[in-house]
Motif scaffolding. Structure first.
Motif, mmCIF file in Angstrom:
data_model
loop_
_atom_site.group_PDB
_atom_site.id
_atom_site.type_symbol
_atom_site.label_atom_id
_atom_site.label_comp_id
_atom_site.label_asym_id
_atom_site.label_seq_id
_atom_site.Cartn_x
_atom_site.Cartn_y
_atom_site.Cartn_z
ATOM 1 N N MET A 87 0.826 -1.215 0.000
ATOM 2 C CA MET A 87 0.000 0.000 0.000
ATOM 3 C C MET A 87 0.857 1.261 0.000
ATOM 4 O O MET A 87 0.515 2.257 -0.652
ATOM 5 C CB MET A 87 -0.915 -0.007 1.222
ATOM 6 C CG MET A 87 -2.049 -0.993 1.128
ATOM 7 S SD MET A 87 -2.988 -1.031 2.670
ATOM 8 C CE MET A 87 -4.357 -2.085 2.192
ATOM 9 N N GLU A 88 1.963 1.224 0.727
ATOM 10 C CA GLU A 88 2.877 2.368 0.713
ATOM 11 C C GLU A 88 3.444 2.570 -0.696
ATOM 12 O O GLU A 88 3.577 3.709 -1.163
ATOM 13 C CB GLU A 88 4.008 2.152 1.721
ATOM 14 C CG GLU A 88 3.589 2.319 3.168
ATOM 15 C CD GLU A 88 4.777 2.284 4.109
ATOM 16 O OE1 GLU A 88 5.674 1.443 3.902
ATOM 17 O OE2 GLU A 88 4.809 3.108 5.041
ATOM 18 N N PHE A 89 3.784 1.464 -1.359
ATOM 19 C CA PHE A 89 4.249 1.529 -2.745
ATOM 20 C C PHE A 89 3.156 2.139 -3.624
ATOM 21 O O PHE A 89 3.428 3.019 -4.459
ATOM 22 C CB PHE A 89 4.619 0.131 -3.240
ATOM 23 C CG PHE A 89 4.910 0.055 -4.711
ATOM 24 C CD1 PHE A 89 6.187 0.318 -5.195
ATOM 25 C CD2 PHE A 89 3.901 -0.259 -5.623
ATOM 26 C CE1 PHE A 89 6.451 0.263 -6.564
ATOM 27 C CE2 PHE A 89 4.158 -0.314 -6.981
ATOM 28 C CZ PHE A 89 5.442 -0.053 -7.452
ATOM 29 N N ARG A 112 2.890 5.868 -3.138
ATOM 30 C CA ARG A 112 3.989 6.581 -3.807
ATOM 31 C C ARG A 112 3.741 6.674 -5.311
ATOM 32 O O ARG A 112 3.966 7.711 -5.934
ATOM 33 C CB ARG A 112 5.331 5.884 -3.544
ATOM 34 C CG ARG A 112 5.843 6.041 -2.118
ATOM 35 C CD ARG A 112 7.312 5.643 -2.020
ATOM 36 N NE ARG A 112 7.572 4.268 -2.443
ATOM 37 C CZ ARG A 112 7.519 3.217 -1.626
ATOM 38 N NH1 ARG A 112 7.191 3.391 -0.347
ATOM 39 N NH2 ARG A 112 7.779 2.004 -2.077
ATOM 40 N N ARG A 113 3.273 5.564 -5.903
ATOM 41 C CA ARG A 113 3.045 5.535 -7.349
ATOM 42 C C ARG A 113 1.899 6.468 -7.757
ATOM 43 O O ARG A 113 1.985 7.140 -8.790
ATOM 44 C CB ARG A 113 2.744 4.099 -7.813
ATOM 45 C CG ARG A 113 3.942 3.205 -7.817
ATOM 46 C CD ARG A 113 4.987 3.688 -8.812
ATOM 47 N NE ARG A 113 4.561 3.501 -10.197
ATOM 48 C CZ ARG A 113 4.761 4.381 -11.174
ATOM 49 N NH1 ARG A 113 5.355 5.539 -10.917
ATOM 50 N NH2 ARG A 113 4.349 4.130 -12.416
ATOM 51 N N VAL A 114 0.847 6.519 -6.947
ATOM 52 C CA VAL A 114 -0.259 7.428 -7.242
ATOM 53 C C VAL A 114 0.235 8.873 -7.242
ATOM 54 O O VAL A 114 -0.107 9.667 -8.129
ATOM 55 C CB VAL A 114 -1.401 7.256 -6.211
ATOM 56 C CG1 VAL A 114 -2.328 8.472 -6.215
ATOM 57 C CG2 VAL A 114 -2.200 6.006 -6.503
ATOM 58 N N LYS A 115 1.042 9.195 -6.257
ATOM 59 C CA LYS A 115 1.580 10.558 -6.162
ATOM 60 C C LYS A 115 2.479 10.872 -7.356
ATOM 61 O O LYS A 115 2.414 11.966 -7.934
ATOM 62 C CB LYS A 115 2.355 10.716 -4.855
ATOM 63 C CG LYS A 115 2.837 12.131 -4.589
ATOM 64 C CD LYS A 115 3.530 12.217 -3.237
ATOM 65 C CE LYS A 115 4.025 13.643 -2.974
ATOM 66 N NZ LYS A 115 4.703 13.743 -1.656
ATOM 67 N N GLU A 116 3.309 9.887 -7.750
ATOM 68 C CA GLU A 116 4.208 10.083 -8.893
ATOM 69 C C GLU A 116 3.432 10.235 -10.197
ATOM 70 O O GLU A 116 3.693 11.147 -10.996
ATOM 71 C CB GLU A 116 5.180 8.905 -9.009
ATOM 72 C CG GLU A 116 6.204 8.812 -7.887
ATOM 73 C CD GLU A 116 6.943 7.482 -7.886
ATOM 74 O OE1 GLU A 116 7.805 7.307 -7.013
ATOM 75 O OE2 GLU A 116 6.656 6.629 -8.757
#
Length: 332
Positions: free
Chosen positions: A44-46, A49-53
């Motif tokens: 979920m942390e990954f 991060r990917r959503v933000k990127e």
């Protein structure tokens, strides 16, 4: 969790706008009951991060671990209210809301891990994920939670060794019938009380996956772990349809890409956690037993009759059984 606190948190999320606090940045709130070291939390942390990127910071996911926003059932209810955007639950928790998830509790519904992945990652898995939409619960993906096996104070080589033993089960009719079919005495006990129950011989054993067996310290009182792998209950990432409807098509695309990319991350982390857990319990004096699974499979064959009169679930069971492990689709 205190009910008043849960209600207060729900009201707080409603007042703060739920999915996003302003028009420029949308924020999805994700609550779950796992530790931050768990493979699902890492995935979920990954994903966050990917959503933000992918969105250049226009879409974000805030994660609240450790059950701070409530139990799995409470989190699902918050999703239905639109007070929480996303959560992770076991299929055992959501089956009370969406009956199709009941089939995952059937023993040996999956022939192997590969068979499970073929179903969960394919169109049939997507079909099940979509079933919750009418209850405001949209399934996004399945995460691996491994296979559940028996751990006891005496060695279990075959179903006959379970005869007369009191085995802790979840509050599920399928779990009851499975243990009963194998000759054991199913005994419902909450997870939090199980260690004491095992220690005091209120029950003779329980069943769960390797990381749960290890992290619960149940290996201290149960020195035999029989890898008969009777069920594979996946975890499910769920989103409130209220929150989903607030996202535009581009935001949905960013989210689903991040979700899809998080799946192999979680499975890799889960595999490591299983290996580490088994090594750890062996170091603590646990004997790992790898029995012939066929006698266990034969013993629980009649359990499937629980759903024989439910045409919808019975057809779903047959489709899963016929799915080809080599393909992410089912054979018609």
């Amino acid at each position: 969790m205190n009910k008043l606190l849960t209600v207060s948190l729900a009201l707080l999320f409603i007042i703060s706008g739920g999915c996003g606090l302003n028009k420029e940045v949308k924020v999805l709130k994700l609550g779950h009951g796992l530790d931050t070291k768990h493979s699902v939390h890492i995935a979920m942390e990954f994903m966050a991060r990917r959503v933000k990127e992918l969105s250049n910071g226009k879409l974000k996911i805030e994660i609240y671990p450790g059950g701070v926003l409530g139990s799995e059932r409470e989190s699902l209810e918050l999703l239905q209210l639109g007070s929480l955007d996303m959560t992770k639950v076991s299929t055992a928790a959501i089956e009370g809301f969406v009956e199709e998830y009941k089939i995952f509790g059937l023993p040996y519904i999956f022939k192997s891990k590969e068979h499970a992945y073929a179903v969960l990652d394919g169109p049939l898995g997507q079909e099940i994920l979509n079933k919750g939409e009418e209850f405001w619960l949209k399934g996004l993906c399945f995460y691996d939670a491994g296979a559940r096996s028996f751990y006891t104070s005496t060695p279990i080589q075959s179903p006959k060794d379970l005869e007369g033993l009191k085995i802790r089960v979840m509050q599920s009719i399928t779990s009851f019938e499975m243990v009963r079919a194998m000759g054991g005495s199913p005994t419902p006990i909450s997870w939090g009380e199980l260690y004491t129950a095992l220690q005091g011989k209120v029950v003779d054993g329980a069943e769960n996956n390797p990381p749960s067996f290890y992290l619960s310290h149940h290996y201290e009182v149960c020195k035999y772990y029989t890898l008969n792998e009777h069920t594979r209950l996946p975890d499910v990432l769920i989103m409130s349809t209220h929150a989903l409807e607030k996202l535009n098509s581009q935001e949905k695309e960013w989210l689903m890409q991040a979700v899809k990319e998080s799946i192999p991350v979680q499975r890799k982390e889960w595999e490591k956690s299983e290996e580490n857990a088994l090594k750890a319990v062996v170091a603590e004096g646990v004997e790992i037993i790898k029995p012939d699974k066929q006698p266990f499979i034969d013993a629980v064959a009649e359990v499937y009759n629980l759903y024989k009169d439910n045409k919808k679930l019975w057809q779903l069971i047959q489709r899963i059984k016929n799915a080809d492990p080599a393909l992410k689709t089912e054979e018609e």
